[in-house]
Design a protein around this motif. Sequence first.
Motif, PDB file in Angstrom:
ATOM      1  N   LYS A  30      41.761  10.341  95.234  1.00 51.05           N
ATOM      2  CA  LYS A  30      41.425  11.245  94.301  1.00 51.05           C
ATOM      3  C   LYS A  30      42.917  12.086  93.928  1.00 51.05           C
ATOM      4  CE  LYS A  30      39.925  13.406  98.206  1.00 51.05           C
ATOM      5  NZ  LYS A  30      40.662  12.206  98.948  1.00 51.05           N
ATOM      6  N   VAL A  31      42.908  12.818  92.971  1.00 49.43           N
ATOM      7  CA  VAL A  31      44.083  13.487  92.434  1.00 49.43           C
ATOM      8  C   VAL A  31      43.770  14.835  92.219  1.00 49.43           C
ATOM      9  CG1 VAL A  31      45.999  13.775  90.748  1.00 49.43           C
ATOM     10  CG2 VAL A  31      45.233  11.569  91.519  1.00 49.43           C
ATOM     11  N   ILE A  32      44.249  15.781  92.796  1.00 45.73           N
ATOM     12  CA  ILE A  32      43.722  17.282  92.369  1.00 45.73           C
ATOM     13  C   ILE A  32      44.757  17.820  91.201  1.00 45.73           C
ATOM     14  CG2 ILE A  32      44.529  19.658  93.261  1.00 45.73           C
ATOM     15  CD1 ILE A  32      44.587  18.587  95.881  1.00 45.73           C
ATOM     16  N   SER A  33      43.937  18.043  90.213  1.00 44.36           N
ATOM     17  CA  SER A  33      44.355  18.166  88.915  1.00 44.36           C
ATOM     18  C   SER A  33      44.151  19.759  88.349  1.00 44.36           C
ATOM     19  CB  SER A  33      43.875  17.247  88.009  1.00 44.36           C
ATOM     20  OG  SER A  33      42.557  17.351  88.027  1.00 44.36           O
ATOM     21  N   ALA A  34      44.364  19.880  87.042  1.00 45.18           N
ATOM     22  CA  ALA A  34      44.132  21.227  86.274  1.00 45.18           C
ATOM     23  C   ALA A  34      44.407  22.357  87.122  1.00 45.18           C
ATOM     24  CB  ALA A  34      42.475  20.948  85.777  1.00 45.18           C
ATOM     25  N   GLN A  35      43.696  23.437  86.874  1.00 47.08           N
ATOM     26  CA  GLN A  35      43.825  24.718  87.474  1.00 47.08           C
ATOM     27  C   GLN A  35      43.995  24.530  89.141  1.00 47.08           C
ATOM     28  OE1 GLN A  35      41.901  24.255  84.812  1.00 47.08           O
ATOM     29  NE2 GLN A  35      41.530  26.259  83.770  1.00 47.08           N
ATOM     30  N   THR A  36      43.243  23.517  89.568  1.00 42.84           N
ATOM     31  CA  THR A  36      43.328  23.621  91.079  1.00 42.84           C
ATOM     32  C   THR A  36      44.686  23.144  91.447  1.00 42.84           C
ATOM     33  OG1 THR A  36      40.978  22.803  90.930  1.00 42.84           O
ATOM     34  CG2 THR A  36      42.282  22.448  92.989  1.00 42.84           C
ATOM     35  N   ALA A  37      45.501  22.305  90.665  1.00 41.67           N
ATOM     36  CA  ALA A  37      46.729  21.844  91.111  1.00 41.67           C
ATOM     37  C   ALA A  37      47.751  22.868  90.702  1.00 41.67           C
ATOM     38  CB  ALA A  37      47.121  20.364  90.071  1.00 41.67           C
ATOM     39  N   GLN A  74      32.394  24.364  95.051  1.00 37.28           N
ATOM     40  CA  GLN A  74      32.160  23.860  93.409  1.00 37.28           C
ATOM     41  C   GLN A  74      33.400  22.866  93.307  1.00 37.28           C
ATOM     42  OE1 GLN A  74      32.146  27.824  91.598  1.00 37.28           O
ATOM     43  NE2 GLN A  74      29.891  27.648  91.554  1.00 37.28           N
ATOM     44  N   ILE A  75      33.024  21.649  92.845  1.00 34.39           N
ATOM     45  CA  ILE A  75      33.798  20.660  92.386  1.00 34.39           C
ATOM     46  C   ILE A  75      33.799  20.143  91.059  1.00 34.39           C
ATOM     47  CG2 ILE A  75      34.620  18.176  92.948  1.00 34.39           C
ATOM     48  CD1 ILE A  75      34.386  18.888  95.692  1.00 34.39           C
ATOM     49  N   GLU A  76      34.714  19.803  90.393  1.00 36.23           N
ATOM     50  CA  GLU A  76      34.551  19.460  88.874  1.00 36.23           C
ATOM     51  C   GLU A  76      35.094  18.083  89.110  1.00 36.23           C
ATOM     52  OE1 GLU A  76      36.834  20.525  85.125  1.00 36.23           O
ATOM     53  OE2 GLU A  76      35.413  21.795  85.450  1.00 36.23           O
ATOM     54  N   ILE A  77      34.623  17.096  88.479  1.00 37.16           N
ATOM     55  CA  ILE A  77      35.148  15.605  88.568  1.00 37.16           C
ATOM     56  C   ILE A  77      35.436  15.164  87.319  1.00 37.16           C
ATOM     57  CG2 ILE A  77      34.649  13.317  89.288  1.00 37.16           C
ATOM     58  CD1 ILE A  77      34.886  14.921  91.795  1.00 37.16           C
ATOM     59  N   GLU A  78      36.554  14.783  87.105  1.00 42.88           N
ATOM     60  CA  GLU A  78      37.122  13.976  85.961  1.00 42.88           C
ATOM     61  C   GLU A  78      37.365  12.466  86.277  1.00 42.88           C
ATOM     62  OE1 GLU A  78      40.599  16.069  84.807  1.00 42.88           O
ATOM     63  OE2 GLU A  78      39.337  17.870  84.103  1.00 42.88           O
ATOM     64  N   TYR A  79      36.721  11.684  85.588  1.00 43.11           N
ATOM     65  CA  TYR A  79      36.971  10.173  85.800  1.00 43.11           C
ATOM     66  C   TYR A  79      38.155   9.460  85.239  1.00 43.11           C
ATOM     67  CZ  TYR A  79      32.309  10.598  87.805  1.00 43.11           C
ATOM     68  OH  TYR A  79      31.424  11.146  88.516  1.00 43.11           O
ATOM     69  N   LEU A  80      39.029   8.808  85.755  1.00 42.96           N
ATOM     70  CA  LEU A  80      40.068   8.139  85.285  1.00 42.96           C
ATOM     71  C   LEU A  80      39.652   6.783  84.759  1.00 42.96           C
ATOM     72  CD1 LEU A  80      42.501   8.682  88.185  1.00 42.96           C
ATOM     73  CD2 LEU A  80      42.637   9.833  86.020  1.00 42.96           C
ATOM     74  N   LYS A  81      39.997   6.288  83.495  1.00 38.18           N
ATOM     75  CA  LYS A  81      39.947   5.014  83.209  1.00 38.18           C
ATOM     76  C   LYS A  81      40.910   4.152  83.919  1.00 38.18           C
ATOM     77  CE  LYS A  81      38.244   6.777  78.595  1.00 38.18           C
ATOM     78  NZ  LYS A  81      38.579   7.068  77.512  1.00 38.18           N
ATOM     79  N   ALA A  82      41.879   4.552  84.174  1.00 38.20           N
ATOM     80  CA  ALA A  82      42.862   3.608  84.671  1.00 38.20           C
ATOM     81  C   ALA A  82      43.714   4.670  85.841  1.00 38.20           C
ATOM     82  CB  ALA A  82      43.807   2.971  83.660  1.00 38.20           C
ATOM     83  N   SER A  83      43.669   4.404  86.972  1.00 41.60           N
ATOM     84  CA  SER A  83      44.401   5.344  87.866  1.00 41.60           C
ATOM     85  C   SER A  83      45.797   5.486  87.786  1.00 41.60           C
ATOM     86  CB  SER A  83      43.934   5.064  89.311  1.00 41.60           C
ATOM     87  OG  SER A  83      43.986   3.763  89.755  1.00 41.60           O
ATOM     88  N   SER A  84      46.369   4.212  87.283  1.00 43.33           N
ATOM     89  CA  SER A  84      47.815   3.875  86.844  1.00 43.33           C
ATOM     90  C   SER A  84      48.405   5.213  85.914  1.00 43.33           C
ATOM     91  CB  SER A  84      48.403   2.398  86.650  1.00 43.33           C
ATOM     92  OG  SER A  84      47.419   2.178  85.529  1.00 43.33           O
ATOM     93  N   LYS A  85      47.405   5.763  85.151  1.00 45.85           N
ATOM     94  CA  LYS A  85      47.987   6.400  83.989  1.00 45.85           C
ATOM     95  C   LYS A  85      48.239   7.784  84.363  1.00 45.85           C
ATOM     96  CE  LYS A  85      46.496   3.704  80.075  1.00 45.85           C
ATOM     97  NZ  LYS A  85      45.836   3.643  78.777  1.00 45.85           N
TER      98      LYS A  85
END
Length: 164
Positions: A30-37, A74-85
């Motif tokens: 999992k990658v921490i992203s958006a405002q959380t990052a 409270q967790i918001e999940i975003e799905y990656l089409k390709a984790s390499s991107k």
Amino acid sequence: MIERVVWGWYWVPTELIDIWDFLEKDQNFKVISAQTAASFWNNDFVHRDIYTLRVADRSYGRALQEFAKKRGWQIEIEYLKASSKVKYRKVGNLFVETLEDNVVGCLQRWAFVDAFATLYEHRGEIDWDRLYQNAYWTRVSKTNVRARQVLEYGFHQFEELGGV
């Protein structure tokens, strides 16, 4: 510890202190992203109670949301089409979105304070060429304004206020 979450069984670290402790100990990608990052990068200058994570596995993402709900996170999940991107850096045991991608992502989501706080906090570490290149092609959500235009306008405002 093994725990049943929704329709499957998942390994869960024992003795969890908080969500950050869980994110650090959990073995799934999992990658921490958006405002959380951004909150992570700018030392929690703008505190958020919602944690945004990018995951590659939908099953894990659904289980993670259910697991978090049980614990009051409270967790918001975003799905990656390709984790390499997705561009990320390993910080300890966490994968965190890179500074440049995070700033552009925050601008895209209208989180200007998060973006500029992160820029200010890490002004000596930013790859400015990469930031400007990524910002040029990204638009602020639901507008025709490019993230680079927002960056340039924000920098202009800082200069008028006496610079940074």
